[in-house]
Design a protein around this motif. Structure first.
Motif, PDB file in Angstrom:
ATOM      1  N   ALA A 180      -4.314   3.019 -10.288  1.00 28.93           N
ATOM      2  CA  ALA A 180      -4.451   3.936 -11.415  1.00 28.93           C
ATOM      3  C   ALA A 180      -3.633   3.464 -12.616  1.00 28.93           C
ATOM      4  O   ALA A 180      -4.107   3.476 -13.760  1.00 28.93           O
ATOM      5  N   MET A 181      -2.390   3.026 -12.369  1.00 25.72           N
ATOM      6  CA  MET A 181      -1.532   2.588 -13.464  1.00 25.72           C
ATOM      7  C   MET A 181      -2.045   1.299 -14.089  1.00 25.72           C
ATOM      8  O   MET A 181      -1.942   1.107 -15.313  1.00 25.72           O
TER       9      MET A 181
ATOM     10  N   SER B  93     -13.963  -2.845 -10.072  1.00 27.18           N
ATOM     11  CA  SER B  93     -13.051  -1.813 -10.566  1.00 27.18           C
ATOM     12  C   SER B  93     -11.749  -1.798  -9.785  1.00 27.18           C
ATOM     13  O   SER B  93     -11.762  -1.639  -8.565  1.00 27.18           O
TER      14      SER B  93
ATOM     15  N   THR C 220      -2.352  -4.663 -15.606  1.00 26.42           N
ATOM     16  CA  THR C 220      -1.894  -5.081 -14.274  1.00 26.42           C
ATOM     17  C   THR C 220      -0.400  -5.368 -14.222  1.00 26.42           C
ATOM     18  O   THR C 220       0.325  -4.829 -13.374  1.00 26.42           O
TER      19      THR C 220
ATOM     20  N   GLY D 263      -5.172   0.460 -14.350  1.00 23.94           N
ATOM     21  CA  GLY D 263      -6.276   0.826 -15.224  1.00 23.94           C
ATOM     22  C   GLY D 263      -5.820   1.447 -16.526  1.00 23.94           C
ATOM     23  O   GLY D 263      -6.541   1.402 -17.534  1.00 23.94           O
ATOM     24  N   TRP D 264      -4.614   2.002 -16.532  1.00 20.52           N
ATOM     25  CA  TRP D 264      -4.099   2.693 -17.711  1.00 20.52           C
ATOM     26  C   TRP D 264      -3.244   1.775 -18.586  1.00 20.52           C
ATOM     27  O   TRP D 264      -3.413   1.710 -19.811  1.00 20.52           O
ATOM     28  N   THR D 265      -2.313   1.028 -17.953  1.00 22.68           N
ATOM     29  CA  THR D 265      -1.357   0.219 -18.721  1.00 22.68           C
ATOM     30  C   THR D 265      -1.622  -1.281 -18.638  1.00 22.68           C
ATOM     31  O   THR D 265      -1.054  -2.045 -19.404  1.00 22.68           O
TER      32      THR D 265
ATOM     33  N   LEU E 219      -9.640   0.627  -9.878  1.00 27.94           N
ATOM     34  CA  LEU E 219      -9.498   1.990  -9.384  1.00 27.94           C
ATOM     35  C   LEU E 219     -10.271   2.170  -8.076  1.00 27.94           C
ATOM     36  O   LEU E 219      -9.806   2.849  -7.159  1.00 27.94           O
TER      37      LEU E 219
ATOM     38  N   ALA F   8       1.976  -2.407 -14.559  1.00 32.20           N
ATOM     39  CA  ALA F   8       1.925  -1.573 -13.355  1.00 32.20           C
ATOM     40  C   ALA F   8       2.848  -2.129 -12.272  1.00 32.20           C
ATOM     41  O   ALA F   8       3.411  -1.370 -11.477  1.00 32.20           O
TER      42      ALA F   8
ATOM     43  N   ARG G 279      -1.293   4.485  -6.749  1.00 33.55           N
ATOM     44  CA  ARG G 279      -0.483   4.416  -7.966  1.00 33.55           C
ATOM     45  C   ARG G 279      -0.721   3.121  -8.715  1.00 33.55           C
ATOM     46  O   ARG G 279      -0.921   3.107  -9.943  1.00 33.55           O
TER      47      ARG G 279
END
Length: 466
Positions: A374-375, A56, A381, A377-379, A58, A384, A371
């Motif tokens: 987390a970013m 992970s 690699t 995982g959202w957008t 995160l 980010a 940051r």
């Protein structure tokens, strides 16, 4: 008679004067090289082990969150402690403690099924010890390097740091891949053992006779001084912004996989160091520059632009080239920050201000890890990375507009720099060897300071770690 081409080459080579003029600086330079090499072996192995155990991004980024609070608390306390006790003892204690934590990592790695939670506990412990150590180390530097050699010393510290960061990460990837995490942690233990032996040879550096005990009031006094100096505020704020928005090292393992180049992970970690070494080895010209605030601004903006390009390109060699350029920008900014700090801060506040400096160049990377993880995982690699680079450039521009005195700083006209130089010259004229008024006999002479390195040392990433 020296030829013009030879004179030109010599003018850009690093100035080695601090190494020749100060035995204490030589010891700390070698000690720092050994520690950096050993630390980076484990700094690479630790997130890789978390990645192997969890898969992970995160979870890897959470390491930065775990390190944050101990760094803040012990960094500030370490600054007050450095002004109140023998700084050599603080360095010895923390180096030994870091070696013990490396031993914990080794024991855990040797278990049939390594546990995850000890990795976070050790990360927090490392952060606490690093917070205690760095103010003492930085303020000790302030006593052993002559005032007119500050930029040269910062460049040598940057070169030392980056030599370790090139060898450490490059070899760490190979060691972990072929010999396992335990071997990397074992090498780290050896590095800290050698470091302690070198630190024992340092001269005592006791505090002034009238130094106050570490207290919240003393920490607040240092904070008030920093807040009243716009130039200092600018150095802290720009470094925090640059590292928060554009420090994606924690997600490099995922970037390497995404680019189908897992073999490049060690090179990714080393690329910035390579760029930094290139700048450090051609840093002779920096000793002749007086506008060090421009170093801070231009270097931080260059770091952000290079990170933007690194996240945008999909060719691994272009990515590595961009990371090297980012390292050059970070080192230039670090040279400026270190020189300004060392030229302007009075010795009686040096430890407490060094504690604030630890926060400025360490909290940013820690928050930046969170940051980036987390970013990612959202957008994803790469967004980010390039998104953080764009935000970094924007933040540097905004802070430059808000704190213009940083850009106009000139070592030959700044009131604080002139006052600090006059204090040094007065101490030397009294025959105290540069020791601050009230310094106990046997204390190392006072004369100006370090980083990184970070940082340059200063770099932003120069935090001791197993």
């Amino acid at each position: 008679m020296t030829s013009a081409p030879l004179r030109s080459i010599r003018s850009i080579l690093p100035d080695l004067t601090p190494l020749r003029s100060s035995r204490e600086f030589r010891l700390l330079w070698v000690q720092g090289l050994v520690t950096t090499f050993g630390s980076f072996m484990a700094m690479i192995a630790l997130p890789l082990q978390i990645k192997d155990l969890t898969g992970s991004p995160l979870a890897v980024g959470a390491m930065g969150a775990v390190e944050l609070v101990p760094l803040i608390v012990f960094g500030l306390y370490g600054g007050a402690l450095a002004d109140a006790v023998d700084r050599r003892r603080v360095i010895l204690f923390t180096e030994a403690g870091l070696g013990v934590l490396a031993a914990v990592l080794l024991v855990n790695a040797l278990l049939p099924e390594p546990l995850l939670w000890p990795l976070y506990v050790v990360a927090a412990g490392v952060s606490a010890l690093a917070g205690l150590q760095r103010p003492a180390l930085d303020s000790l530097m302030a006593r052993i390097v002559p005032h007119d050699q500050l930029t040269a010393a910062a460049a040598l510290n940057a070169a030392r740091w980056q030599l370790g960061t090139i060898a450490g990460p490059s070899l760490a990837g190979v060691v972990v891949a072929y010999a396992g995490h335990a071997t990397a942690y074992g090498i780290t233990i050896l590095g800290f053992t050698a470091s302690v032996l070198l630190c024992v040879r340092l001269s005592p550096a006791p505090a002034a006779h009238d130094a106050e005990r570490p207290s919240l009031r003393g920490i607040a006094e240092g904070a008030r001084y920093a807040w009243s100096r716009p130039v200092l505020l600018g150095t802290y704020a720009i470094d925090l912004a640059a590292m928060f928005f554009a420090f994606p090292n924690t997600i490099f393992p995922f970037l390497a996989d995404e680019l189908d180049a897992p073999w490049s992970l060690g090179l990714m970690y080393a690329a910035g160091a390579i760029g930094s070494v290139i700048l450090s080895l051609t840093s002779g010209w920096t000793s002749r520059v007086r506008r060090h605030g421009l170093f801070v601004v231009c270097g931080a903006a260059g770091w952000g632009l290079a990170m933007t390009a690194a996240g945008w390109f999909s060719n691994i060699w272009l990515v590595l080239a961009c990371l090297a350029l980012a390292g050059m920008g970070d080192t230039l900014s670090g040279l400026g920050r270190s020189t300004i700090w060392n030229q302007t801060i009075p010795d009686e506040l040096r430890g407490r201000l060094a504690g604030i400096e630890v926060l400025s160049y360490s909290i940013g990377p820690q928050l930046g890890q969170v940051r980036a993880g987390a970013m990612a995982g959202w957008t994803g690699t790469r967004p980010a990375i390039w998104g953080g680079g764009v935000a970094c450039v924007a933040a540097v521009g905004l802070l430059t507009a808000v704190l213009p005195k940083l850009v106009t700083y000139d070592a030959d006209t700044d009131e604080d720099a002139l006052r600090r130089r006059a204090q040094k010259e007065a101490s030397t004229a009294r025959g105290t060897g540069g020791a601050a008024p009230g310094t106990a006999p046997g204390a190392a002479p006072d004369a100006g300071a370090e980083t990184a390195p970070d940082a340059a040392g200063g770099t932003a990433t120069e935090t001791a770690a197993p």
